[in-house]
Motif scaffolding. Structure first.
Motif, short mmCIF file in Angstrom:
data_model
loop_
_atom_site.label_atom_id
_atom_site.label_comp_id
_atom_site.label_asym_id
_atom_site.label_seq_id
_atom_site.Cartn_x
_atom_site.Cartn_y
_atom_site.Cartn_z
N ILE A 10 0.83 -1.21 0.00
CA ILE A 10 0.00 0.00 0.00
C ILE A 10 0.87 1.26 0.00
N GLY A 11 1.93 1.26 0.80
CA GLY A 11 2.78 2.45 0.90
C GLY A 11 3.43 2.79 -0.43
N LEU A 12 3.92 1.78 -1.12
CA LEU A 12 4.53 2.02 -2.43
C LEU A 12 3.50 2.59 -3.41
N ALA A 50 16.26 4.36 5.20
CA ALA A 50 16.05 3.01 5.76
C ALA A 50 15.69 3.07 7.24
N ALA A 51 15.23 4.21 7.74
CA ALA A 51 14.91 4.36 9.17
C ALA A 51 14.07 3.20 9.67
N ASP A 52 14.46 2.66 10.83
CA ASP A 52 13.69 1.61 11.49
C ASP A 52 12.69 2.29 12.42
N ASN A 72 1.55 7.89 7.45
CA ASN A 72 2.02 6.88 8.40
C ASN A 72 1.42 5.54 8.00
N ASN A 73 2.23 4.74 7.36
CA ASN A 73 1.70 3.53 6.72
C ASN A 73 2.41 2.25 7.15
N ALA A 74 3.67 2.34 7.60
CA ALA A 74 4.43 1.12 7.90
C ALA A 74 3.69 0.29 8.93
N GLY A 75 3.66 -1.00 8.72
CA GLY A 75 2.97 -1.86 9.67
C GLY A 75 3.30 -3.31 9.45
N VAL A 76 3.15 -4.08 10.53
CA VAL A 76 3.33 -5.54 10.45
C VAL A 76 2.17 -6.20 11.18
N GLN A 77 2.05 -7.49 11.02
CA GLN A 77 0.95 -8.26 11.59
C GLN A 77 1.53 -9.48 12.29
N ALA A 92 4.82 -0.68 18.69
CA ALA A 92 5.85 0.31 18.34
C ALA A 92 5.69 0.79 16.89
N LEU A 93 5.54 -0.16 15.97
CA LEU A 93 5.53 0.21 14.54
C LEU A 93 4.16 0.70 14.09
N ASN A 94 3.10 -0.01 14.47
CA ASN A 94 1.77 0.31 13.92
C ASN A 94 1.10 1.48 14.65
N TRP A 100 -4.58 -7.41 -1.05
CA TRP A 100 -3.60 -8.48 -1.30
C TRP A 100 -2.20 -7.90 -1.40
N THR A 101 -1.45 -8.00 -0.31
CA THR A 101 -0.06 -7.50 -0.25
C THR A 101 0.75 -8.54 0.51
N PRO A 102 2.08 -8.35 0.58
CA PRO A 102 2.90 -9.30 1.35
C PRO A 102 2.43 -9.45 2.80
N LEU A 103 1.90 -8.36 3.40
CA LEU A 103 1.43 -8.44 4.80
C LEU A 103 0.34 -9.48 4.96
N VAL A 104 -0.57 -9.54 4.00
CA VAL A 104 -1.67 -10.52 4.07
C VAL A 104 -1.14 -11.92 3.72
P1 NAD Z 1 3.57 -4.67 3.31
O1 NAD Z 1 4.15 -5.77 4.10
O2 NAD Z 1 3.45 -4.82 1.82
O3 NAD Z 1 4.35 -3.31 3.59
C1 NAD Z 1 4.82 -2.96 4.87
C2 NAD Z 1 5.87 -1.90 4.73
O4 NAD Z 1 6.35 -1.55 6.05
C3 NAD Z 1 7.10 -2.37 3.94
O5 NAD Z 1 7.59 -1.30 3.16
C4 NAD Z 1 8.10 -2.72 5.05
O6 NAD Z 1 9.46 -2.67 4.64
C5 NAD Z 1 7.78 -1.61 6.04
N1 NAD Z 1 8.31 -1.88 7.37
C6 NAD Z 1 8.25 -3.03 8.09
N2 NAD Z 1 8.90 -2.87 9.26
C7 NAD Z 1 9.37 -1.59 9.27
C8 NAD Z 1 10.14 -0.84 10.21
N3 NAD Z 1 10.53 -1.35 11.38
N4 NAD Z 1 10.47 0.44 9.89
C9 NAD Z 1 10.08 0.98 8.71
N5 NAD Z 1 9.35 0.31 7.79
C10 NAD Z 1 9.01 -0.96 8.08
O7 NAD Z 1 2.15 -4.40 3.97
P2 NAD Z 1 0.84 -3.59 3.48
O8 NAD Z 1 -0.26 -4.56 3.42
O9 NAD Z 1 1.13 -2.72 2.33
O10 NAD Z 1 0.59 -2.72 4.80
C11 NAD Z 1 0.76 -1.33 4.86
C12 NAD Z 1 -0.16 -0.77 5.92
O11 NAD Z 1 -1.51 -1.06 5.55
C13 NAD Z 1 0.04 -1.38 7.32
O12 NAD Z 1 -0.06 -0.37 8.30
C14 NAD Z 1 -1.10 -2.35 7.43
O13 NAD Z 1 -1.47 -2.59 8.75
C15 NAD Z 1 -2.17 -1.61 6.66
N6 NAD Z 1 -3.29 -2.44 6.19
C16 NAD Z 1 -3.06 -3.47 5.34
C17 NAD Z 1 -4.14 -4.24 4.93
C18 NAD Z 1 -3.98 -5.40 4.00
O14 NAD Z 1 -4.94 -6.16 3.86
N7 NAD Z 1 -2.85 -5.56 3.35
C19 NAD Z 1 -5.42 -3.96 5.40
C20 NAD Z 1 -5.61 -2.89 6.26
C21 NAD Z 1 -4.52 -2.14 6.65
#
Ligand code: NAD
Length: 259
Positions: A16-18, A61-63, A89-94, A112-114, A189-193
Motif C-alpha cells: 500500500i505504501g509504495l 532506511a529508518a527503522d 504513516n503507513n508502515a505496519g506488520v501483523q 511500536a511500529l503500527n 492483497w499484499t505481502p502483509l496478508v
Molecule cells: P507490506 O508488508 O506490503 O508493507 C509494509 C511496509 O512496512 C514495507 O515497506 C516494510 O518494509 C515496512 N516496514 C516493516 N517494518 C518496518 C520498520 N521497522 N520500519 C520501517 N518500515 C518498516 O504491507 P501492506 O499490506 O502494504 O501494509 C501497509 C499498511 O496497511 C500497514 O499499516 C497495514 O497494517 C495496513 N493495512 C493493510 C491491509 C492489508 O490487507 N494488506 C489492510 C488494512 C490495513
C-alpha cells in the motif's frame, strides 16, 4: 495543487505504501520512501519514480520501531526536500496468534511500529506544518481500527489506537490548515496478508487454501481491495477538495464494517 509539495510515506518499499508514494508522485509530489527490502530493488524503484514522474524521490532506511528514527526520518526529509507537507504513516506488520500464546516481543513490535511510530512522526512533522499553515496527515489504519477479529490482539489494539490518535491530532491542528485522517482498508492483497496465511490457518484449524476464502468472507464484495484504490483515496485526502475532511476514519473495505 499538489505539485511541488513534499511527502513522507512510511513503509513505502512494498504494498500500500509504495502505491501511495507512486500515486502522490504522479501528482507532482516529491516523495521520501522508507522501509526495508533489497537495496538494489529499492534503488530501482526510487530512480524509476524520479524518471517516470519528474519529481524528487529520496529514500531512508529508518527503522520506525525506534522513536528517534521516526523523528530522524522527518528531519531527513525536511533537510533534503525543504519541508514535509504530507505525512503518510503507513508502515505496519501483523502477527496472528491466540492471546495466551501471543509472543511478548511481537506485541511490543506491533505497538511500536503500527501505533507509536505514527505518534513520533506526527510530533516531528506538525511544527513545520503549523508554521506553513498547511499539512496533510494520512494514517493507514484498517477495518481493524473499527472492528476486531480474533487472534490479532496487538494489531487490533494498535489500529484502534491510531483511530484515537487521528481524531485527537485533527482537533489540535484544525485551525492550522492541517487535516488528519485515517484510511481503513479491508483485506488488500499484499505481502502483509500473504505472510499471515500460515498462522491464520494454524490458529483457526483450516488449510492454507481455505484462508483466502475465509478472509474474503469478511468482505461482502468478495473481492480484495487493491493498492491502487487505497492510493487514490490517499491522493484525494491530500488534495484541496478534502480540506473539510479531518478527524475521519475512511472505510475502504468492500462493506466489511457495515455488516
Ligand atoms: P507490506 O508488508 O506490503 O508493507 C509494509 C511496509 O512496512 C514495507 O515497506 C516494510 O518494509 C515496512 N516496514 C516493516 N517494518 C518496518 C520498520 N521497522 N520500519 C520501517 N518500515 C518498516 O504491507 P501492506 O499490506 O502494504 O501494509 C501497509 C499498511 O496497511 C500497514 O499499516 C497495514 O497494517 C495496513 N493495512 C493493510 C491491509 C492489508 O490487507 N494488506 C489492510 C488494512 C490495513
Amino acid at each position: 495543487m499538489l505539485k511541488g509539495k513534499n511527502a513522507v510515506v512510511t513503509g513505502s518499499t512494498s504494498g500500500i505504501g509504495l502505491a501511495i508514494a507512486r500515486a502522490l508522485a504522479a501528482e507532482g509530489v516529491n516523495v521520501t520512501l522508507n522501509g526495508f527490502g533489497d537495496a538494489a530493488a529499492i534503488e530501482k524503484e526510487r530512480a524509476g519514480i524520479e524518471s517516470e514522474f519528474g519529481v524528487k524521490a529520496i529514500y531512508s532506511a529508518a527503522d520506525l520501531t525506534k522513536g528517534s528514527e521516526c523523528a530522524g526520518l522527518v528531519k531527513f526529509a525536511e533537510d533534503t526536500l525543504g519541508s514535509v507537507d504530507i505525512l503518510v504513516n503507513n508502515a505496519g506488520v501483523q502477527h496472528v496468534s491466540p492471546v495466551e500464546d501471543f509472543p511478548d516481543d511481537k506485541w511490543d513490535l506491533i505497538i511500536a511500529l503500527n501505533l507509536s511510530a505514527a505518534f513520533h512522526a506526527i510530533k516531528a512533522a506538525v511544527p513545520g506544518m503549523k508554521a506553513r499553515k498547511w499539512g496533510r496527515i494520512i494514517n493507514t489504519a484498517s477495518a481493524h481500527a473499527l472492528v476486531a477479529s480474533p487472534f490479532k490482539s496487538a494489531y487490533v489494539s494498535a489500529k484502534h489506537g491510531i483511530a484515537g490518535l487521528t481524531k485527537t491530532v485533527a482537533l489540535e491542528t484544525a485551525t492550522f490548515g492541517i487535516t488528519v485522517n485515517a484510511i481503513c482498508p479491508g483485506y488488500v492483497w499484499t505481502p502483509l496478508v500473504e505472510k499471515q496465511i500460515p498462522d491464520t490457518a494454524k490458529a483457526r484449524g483450516i488449510t492454507e487454501e481455505q484462508v483466502k476464502d475465509f478472509l474474503l468472507a469478511e468482505q461482502p464484495t468478495k473481492e480484495f481491495v487493491t493498492v491502487d484504490q487505497v492510493a487514490a483515496l490517499a491522493v484525494f485526502l491530500a488534495g484541496d477538495s478534502a480540506r473539510s475532511i479531518t478527524g475521519s476514519l475512511q472505510q475502504i473495505d468492500g462493506g466489511w464494517v457495515a455488516e
